[in-house]
Design an enzyme around this catalytic site. Structure first.
Site, PDB file in Angstrom:
ATOM      1  N   GLU A 105       0.841  -1.197   0.000  1.00  0.00           N
ATOM      2  CA  GLU A 105       0.000   0.000   0.000  1.00  0.00           C
ATOM      3  C   GLU A 105       0.879   1.252   0.000  1.00  0.00           C
ATOM      4  OE1 GLU A 105      -3.607   1.888   2.807  1.00  0.00           O
ATOM      5  OE2 GLU A 105      -2.566   0.054   3.413  1.00  0.00           O
TER       6      GLU A 105
ATOM      7  N   LYS B 219      -9.327   2.518  -2.449  1.00  0.00           N
ATOM      8  CA  LYS B 219      -9.663   1.926  -1.151  1.00  0.00           C
ATOM      9  C   LYS B 219     -11.014   2.432  -0.662  1.00  0.00           C
ATOM     10  CE  LYS B 219      -7.399   1.035   3.299  1.00  0.00           C
ATOM     11  NZ  LYS B 219      -6.166   1.323   4.095  1.00  0.00           N
TER      12      LYS B 219
ATOM     13  N   CYS C 232      -5.492  -3.340   2.115  1.00  0.00           N
ATOM     14  CA  CYS C 232      -5.331  -3.414   3.566  1.00  0.00           C
ATOM     15  C   CYS C 232      -6.648  -3.624   4.333  1.00  0.00           C
ATOM     16  CB  CYS C 232      -4.594  -2.173   4.055  1.00  0.00           C
ATOM     17  SG  CYS C 232      -3.861  -2.327   5.709  1.00  0.00           S
TER      18      CYS C 232
END
Length: 262
Positions: free
Chosen positions: A41, A110, A144
């Site tokens: 990330e 995300k 994540c």
């Protein structure tokens, strides 16, 4: 498809240096027979860099994307990496997949931002499932914290994702995600999951490493330690097909009972 996991925090604050790190890693991965290299990330810029995130953010088709496409082409492997994406005045925490011929295959933003730091610097994305075809596999992307929501991974399973790549900035004390949650997500959704983390101290965060590629049997095919390294494992379509045939989770679902979940 042999998949390489680049566990590194690169050089926070320097896209130039991080492009060099990625290029060197791509060369090593390609020499080991990898068809895909996955970086963590926010690898392009660094994670805990404060307002530098906005300054270094660039479009999905920006100069750094072009440089990574050139790296992918030169080494003959696909690359997935995390970066801050700028769209006008908005910045997303994004991950992009570029093919071995330099084609931009997929770009994911995300959807579930973690903590005040991310909410201060990013806008959440609104597309849950982003996929691309790569060497006969359907590759999906999460980032994540996204993978910790079972709904996200199940959505990928129902959409036919074979390999879920998850660029990650997993910090202490949440290492149990890499150790326990990721193999369970792979098993309960019958897919491979490549979870690729940052490592070491960065600002206020201590990243725990432990990058993992888990198979549909819930077994980790490879697991990194706590330092910078590249680990490799194979994603086997034949094994995946056999596992899906033997495990009835997706076939035995009863969606009519699940309405209360939303």
């Amino acid at each position: 498809m042999r998949t390489a996991l680049l566990q590194s925090s690169g050089r926070p604050g320097s896209t130039v240096e991080n492009l060099k790190v990625l290029d060197e890693a791509a060369g090593r991965a390609a020499a080991a027979g990898a068809g895909l290299l996955v970086a963590p990330e926010m690898f392009l810029t660094g994670y805990a860099i404060g307002d530098e995130i906005a300054r270094l953010a660039e479009p999905a088709d920006g100069d750094c994307a072009d440089a990574i496409a050139e790296t992918a082409t030169r080494h003959g492997l696909a690359i997935a990496y995390g970066y801050p994406e700028r769209v006008d005045d908005t910045v997303f925490n994004s991950a992009q997949l570029i093919s071995a011929d330099g084609t931009r295959l997929a770009n994911y933003r995300k959807t579930h931002l973690f903590g005040c730091f991310e909410r201060d610097h990013f806008t959440p994305g609104d597309q849950q499932v982003v996929q691309a075809e790569l060497d006969g596999l359907r590759v999906g992307i999460l980032i994540c914290y996204d993978v910790e929501f079972p709904e996200n991974v199940r959505a990928h399973a129902l959409a036919g994702t074979d390999l879920l790549v998850v660029p990650t900035a997993q910090m202490h004390p949440f290492q149990f995600v890499a150790e326990s949650v990721i193999p369970v997500r792979a098993f309960e959704n019958q897919m491979y999951v490549a979870y690729v983390n940052r490592v070491g101290q960065e600002g206020e965060f201590e990243f725990v490493g432990l990058s993992t590629l888990a198979g549909p049997d819930g077994v980790a095919r490879t697991r990194a330690g706590r330092g910078e390294e590249i680990v490799l494992a194979d994603v086997d379509p034949a094994f995946l097909a056999a596992a899906r045939e033997a495990n009835p989770y997706l076939k035995d679902r009863r969606p009519g009972l699940y309405g209360s979940l939303v």
